[in-house]
Design a protein around this motif. Structure first.
Motif, PDB file in Angstrom:
ATOM      1  N   LYS A 125       0.831  -1.213   0.000  1.00 45.00           N
ATOM      2  CA  LYS A 125       0.000   0.000   0.000  1.00 45.00           C
ATOM      3  C   LYS A 125       0.863   1.259   0.000  1.00 45.00           C
ATOM      4  O   LYS A 125       0.573   2.245  -0.704  1.00 45.00           O
ATOM      5  CB  LYS A 125      -0.929  -0.003   1.217  1.00 45.00           C
ATOM      6  CG  LYS A 125      -1.926   1.143   1.231  1.00 45.00           C
ATOM      7  CD  LYS A 125      -2.846   1.053   2.439  1.00 45.00           C
ATOM      8  CE  LYS A 125      -3.831   2.225   2.454  1.00 45.00           C
ATOM      9  NZ  LYS A 125      -4.716   2.182   3.639  1.00 45.00           N
ATOM     10  N   GLY A 128       2.015   2.275  -3.545  1.00 48.00           N
ATOM     11  CA  GLY A 128       0.994   2.850  -4.418  1.00 48.00           C
ATOM     12  C   GLY A 128       1.195   2.582  -5.899  1.00 48.00           C
ATOM     13  O   GLY A 128       0.996   3.475  -6.727  1.00 48.00           O
ATOM     14  N   LEU A 129       1.577   1.347  -6.255  1.00 43.07           N
ATOM     15  CA  LEU A 129       1.823   0.995  -7.666  1.00 43.07           C
ATOM     16  C   LEU A 129       0.569   0.342  -8.256  1.00 43.07           C
ATOM     17  O   LEU A 129       0.352  -0.850  -8.116  1.00 43.07           O
ATOM     18  CB  LEU A 129       3.015   0.041  -7.762  1.00 43.07           C
ATOM     19  CG  LEU A 129       4.372   0.613  -7.325  1.00 43.07           C
ATOM     20  CD1 LEU A 129       5.385  -0.487  -7.137  1.00 43.07           C
ATOM     21  CD2 LEU A 129       4.870   1.627  -8.349  1.00 43.07           C
ATOM     22  N   SER A 130      -0.238   1.129  -8.938  1.00 46.25           N
ATOM     23  CA  SER A 130      -1.498   0.586  -9.466  1.00 46.25           C
ATOM     24  C   SER A 130      -1.326  -0.086 -10.825  1.00 46.25           C
ATOM     25  O   SER A 130      -1.984  -1.076 -11.118  1.00 46.25           O
ATOM     26  CB  SER A 130      -2.549   1.697  -9.585  1.00 46.25           C
ATOM     27  OG  SER A 130      -2.047   2.753 -10.379  1.00 46.25           O
ATOM     28  N   GLU A 131      -0.422   0.425 -11.644  1.00 47.02           N
ATOM     29  CA  GLU A 131      -0.201  -0.158 -12.973  1.00 47.02           C
ATOM     30  C   GLU A 131       1.294  -0.395 -13.189  1.00 47.02           C
ATOM     31  O   GLU A 131       1.990   0.440 -13.752  1.00 47.02           O
ATOM     32  CB  GLU A 131      -0.752   0.757 -14.074  1.00 47.02           C
ATOM     33  CG  GLU A 131      -2.272   0.842 -14.063  1.00 47.02           C
ATOM     34  CD  GLU A 131      -2.794   1.669 -15.228  1.00 47.02           C
ATOM     35  OE1 GLU A 131      -2.046   1.825 -16.221  1.00 47.02           O
ATOM     36  OE2 GLU A 131      -3.941   2.139 -15.125  1.00 47.02           O
ATOM     37  N   PRO A 132       1.801  -1.552 -12.743  1.00 45.23           N
ATOM     38  CA  PRO A 132       3.242  -1.847 -12.872  1.00 45.23           C
ATOM     39  C   PRO A 132       3.709  -1.801 -14.324  1.00 45.23           C
ATOM     40  O   PRO A 132       3.072  -2.369 -15.207  1.00 45.23           O
ATOM     41  CB  PRO A 132       3.362  -3.260 -12.296  1.00 45.23           C
ATOM     42  CG  PRO A 132       2.167  -3.426 -11.423  1.00 45.23           C
ATOM     43  CD  PRO A 132       1.074  -2.636 -12.077  1.00 45.23           C
ATOM     44  N   GLN A 133       4.834  -1.116 -14.540  1.00 41.09           N
ATOM     45  CA  GLN A 133       5.363  -0.950 -15.892  1.00 41.09           C
ATOM     46  C   GLN A 133       6.551  -1.849 -16.198  1.00 41.09           C
ATOM     47  O   GLN A 133       6.971  -1.949 -17.343  1.00 41.09           O
ATOM     48  CB  GLN A 133       5.776   0.520 -16.102  1.00 41.09           C
ATOM     49  CG  GLN A 133       4.632   1.505 -15.952  1.00 41.09           C
ATOM     50  CD  GLN A 133       3.531   1.267 -16.960  1.00 41.09           C
ATOM     51  OE1 GLN A 133       3.779   1.219 -18.174  1.00 41.09           O
ATOM     52  NE2 GLN A 133       2.308   1.082 -16.483  1.00 41.09           N
ATOM     53  N   GLU A 137       8.462  -3.023 -10.569  1.00 45.56           N
ATOM     54  CA  GLU A 137       7.179  -2.529 -10.068  1.00 45.56           C
ATOM     55  C   GLU A 137       6.175  -3.665  -9.879  1.00 45.56           C
ATOM     56  O   GLU A 137       5.392  -3.661  -8.926  1.00 45.56           O
ATOM     57  CB  GLU A 137       6.624  -1.464 -11.020  1.00 45.56           C
ATOM     58  CG  GLU A 137       7.457  -0.179 -11.020  1.00 45.56           C
ATOM     59  CD  GLU A 137       6.879   0.892 -11.932  1.00 45.56           C
ATOM     60  OE1 GLU A 137       5.842   0.631 -12.581  1.00 45.56           O
ATOM     61  OE2 GLU A 137       7.476   1.985 -11.998  1.00 45.56           O
ATOM     62  N   GLN A 138       6.225  -4.652 -10.784  1.00 49.25           N
ATOM     63  CA  GLN A 138       5.323  -5.800 -10.664  1.00 49.25           C
ATOM     64  C   GLN A 138       5.596  -6.559  -9.367  1.00 49.25           C
ATOM     65  O   GLN A 138       4.675  -6.901  -8.615  1.00 49.25           O
ATOM     66  CB  GLN A 138       5.501  -6.731 -11.863  1.00 49.25           C
ATOM     67  CG  GLN A 138       4.637  -7.988 -11.844  1.00 49.25           C
ATOM     68  CD  GLN A 138       3.178  -7.688 -12.116  1.00 49.25           C
ATOM     69  OE1 GLN A 138       2.862  -6.859 -12.950  1.00 49.25           O
ATOM     70  NE2 GLN A 138       2.292  -8.369 -11.414  1.00 49.25           N
ATOM     71  N   SER A 141       4.609  -4.586  -6.244  1.00 46.79           N
ATOM     72  CA  SER A 141       3.158  -4.507  -6.055  1.00 46.79           C
ATOM     73  C   SER A 141       2.569  -5.813  -5.529  1.00 46.79           C
ATOM     74  O   SER A 141       1.415  -5.853  -5.104  1.00 46.79           O
ATOM     75  CB  SER A 141       2.471  -4.143  -7.381  1.00 46.79           C
ATOM     76  OG  SER A 141       2.524  -5.222  -8.293  1.00 46.79           O
TER      77      SER A 141
END
Length: 369
Positions: A125, A128-133, A137-138, A141
């Motif tokens: 939380k 705050g990574l909503s759309e991992p690039q 980030e994946q 998250s």
């Protein structure tokens, strides 16, 4: 009446080739198996050193949920009860793998699944990574910062030779989190190591079949192909077609083997080194695969490396570019009437051992008449 000396020429004596040859022999077919290496068995080949079966091309741990495949391999050799329970070493700290309650306790001193879930959720939380690039980030998250920084980032960057921020997110499709105190790496019902090493499996599959080692199919492919009515090809598919569309990409490995005059070096078969600064990804101590009690031990440091011609292609890089390139080669392969393609190199995919055996059995059932 056939004018050919053999029904099948099988190029490559790894698991796919050996299983296919065995199945063909069961159907009364005459086979010739050739391999460019000086031994059979492909990457599962073991070398006996001081009574220890050394996995020459990296650790191979058999595991499957398929009882048919388990029964198939146990025809040739008995398997022991080895359970894969690797350890991760991050800057001298030790953690159990896969990520489980032991790992979470070692990281945060949490003792219940509820506490562990809360800790991971809190870290995710905060990011705050909503759309991992990308891969970094994946992973963040999914597991948060602590697990990623200590147990994933360095190991992954060594494995792929690239920063995690430069790797696509799909490489880490899922990261298994187990909220139990269970260090068994695989969920599969059946797992173990052949008692006496993997060579016994290869020898059993190839028993009574003519085999020639140190024979390179490409040095005289016209001659080799002329010997048999059908060719089963298990090598690199791009090499078969002379790289006409370009080379498929792989990652490779370098191995540093050492005999140590001590009985027990690290107390476990597999220890991963997850910090980026240590150049190898893991150390294998081979005797522990078979619960050895020899007075000496053999260890292998495993270094990931870029693939180049002349090296061994271990891991296909199944990104968009390579996938598209493989499709072009595959389109040629399906038109071949005298060649059957199979195995990790010909199919350009990463296979566990049970998967390549399953693929070979399926291919044999469909093509041997």
């Amino acid at each position: 009446m056939s004018t050919y000396k053999y029904d099948y020429l099988i190029v490559g004596s790894g698991l796919f080739g050996a299983v296919y040859a065995y199945m063909a022999k069961q159907k009364g077919k005459k086979c010739l198996v050739i391999d460019r290496r000086s031994h059979t068995g492909g990457n599962i080949y073991c070398e006996n050193v001081n009574g220890i079966n050394v996995h020459k091309y990296g650790a191979h741990i058999f595991h499957t949920n398929d009882k048919g495949i388990w029964d198939f391999v146990n025809q040739f050799v008995e398997f022991n009860r080895y359970t894969n329970s690797p350890i991760a070493n991050f800057k001298g700290e030790l953690f159990n793998l896969p990520f489980n309650m032991n790992t979470f306790y070692q990281l945060w001193k949490v003792k219940t699944p509820e506490e562990a879930r809360a800790k991971i959720a809190e870290q995710v939380k905060e990011l705050g990574l909503s759309e991992p690039q990308n891969l970094e980030e994946q992973a963040l998250s999914m597991v948060g910062g602590d697990i990623y920084q200590k147990l994933i980032k360095g190991y992954t960057e060594k494995q792929w030779g690239r920063a995690a921020t430069d790797l696509p997110s799909f490489i880490i499709k899922r990261l298994p989190l187990r909220f139990t105190y269970d260090n068994n790496y695989f969920n599969d019902k059946y797992q173990g190591i052949p008692i006496g090493g993997y060579n016994k499996l290869t020898e059993g599959l190839l028993e009574g079949i003519e085999v020639k080692t140190a024979c390179d199919f490409f040095e005289d492919r016209a001659y080799w192909s002329s010997l048999a009515e059908m060719t089963v090809y298990t090598g690199k598919i791009d090499e078969f077609y002379d790289y006409r569309f370009g080379e498929l990409n792989y990652r490779s490995l370098d191995f540093e083997h050492a005999i140590l005059e001590i009985e027990n070096y690290q107390g476990n078969a597999v220890v991963n080194y997850t910090e980026r600064e240590v150049p190898y990804t893991r150390i294998i101590e081979h005797k522990h695969f078979e619960f050895g009690t020899q007075p000496t031990t053999v260890i292998t440091k495993e270094y990931p490396s870029e693939y180049a011609l002349g090296k061994e292609p271990y891991y296909p890089i199944n990104d968009e570019g390579n996938t598209e390139l493989f499709r072009k080669y595959s389109a040629l392969a399906v038109k071949e009437e005298k060649v059957i393609f199979g195995g990790r190199l010909a199919e350009y995919r990463y296979y566990d051992m049970h998967q390549v055996i399953g693929s070979a059995l399926k291919s044999a059932r469909e093509t041997i008449v």
